[in-house]
Design an enzyme around this catalytic site. Sequence first.
Site, PDB file in Angstrom:
ATOM      1  N   ASN A  63       0.831  -1.221   0.000  1.00  0.00           N
ATOM      2  CA  ASN A  63       0.000   0.000   0.000  1.00  0.00           C
ATOM      3  C   ASN A  63       0.859   1.262   0.000  1.00  0.00           C
ATOM      4  OD1 ASN A  63      -2.671  -0.888  -0.147  1.00  0.00           O
ATOM      5  ND2 ASN A  63      -2.799  -1.275   2.042  1.00  0.00           N
ATOM      6  N   GLU A  71      -6.110  -7.547   5.072  1.00  0.00           N
ATOM      7  CA  GLU A  71      -5.412  -8.454   4.159  1.00  0.00           C
ATOM      8  C   GLU A  71      -5.480  -9.898   4.617  1.00  0.00           C
ATOM      9  OE1 GLU A  71      -2.102  -6.874   6.912  1.00  0.00           O
ATOM     10  OE2 GLU A  71      -4.063  -6.246   6.158  1.00  0.00           O
ATOM     11  N   ASP A 107      -5.809  -2.763  -3.388  1.00  0.00           N
ATOM     12  CA  ASP A 107      -7.127  -3.377  -3.623  1.00  0.00           C
ATOM     13  C   ASP A 107      -7.060  -4.398  -4.755  1.00  0.00           C
ATOM     14  OD1 ASP A 107      -8.239  -1.887  -1.621  1.00  0.00           O
ATOM     15  OD2 ASP A 107      -9.245  -0.444  -2.929  1.00  0.00           O
TER      16      ASP A 107
END
Length: 204
Positions: free
Chosen positions: A91, A126, A100
């Site tokens: 991220n 996650e 995503d």
Amino acid sequence: MASSLDRPEVSVDIKNISPWYYEIVKFKFSLLQSLRKFSRKIDEMDYYVNTDPLTGLMNRRGMKFEIDKIISMKNNFSILLIDIDFFKKINDTYGHAQGDLVLKFLAEIMQKNFRTNDICCRYGGEEFIVIMPHSNKQEAYESAERFRKIVQDTYIENIYSLTISIGIASWTENSNDISEIFKQADINLYKAKNNGRNRVIPTV
């Protein structure tokens, strides 16, 4: 009957009506049409309530429903608790949109590489869970290890490689308490993380 379309057996009751007037024939047809639309709408609502919108996998609510059903049938099952290694780094480096895509990508691989009766769920963030009915510790371990290698060897555009860590626990073999099963799977997941990641740890 028109006021009781939520009863499961109402469609059979309606079909058993022997109409003798044209108006009753039309009304019977309208009732059956309404019942079909009502049932479809209920199915759609159940899907959205029990499904994670990002990955299309079952969410926690849907997972709990499936686990309760398996337990009520007195079937053994194993739980694979899966976590993406270094997901925060993904991220931070590539952005949340790419993060995503990674989550959706992993969900697709899960659905393709587990049995049709295995239940793939997004547990949160996650973390993912696979519920494997009718499987013992060894079978669950072999499936988890095979899946780990598939993920490791699969190329993801812009990220190149991805690894996962997996903790396993089995219903009745490890405990008859479902909260204890989740606790043991979580402990094993952290063992996998602390021992270098990209590995599978079952309950001994």
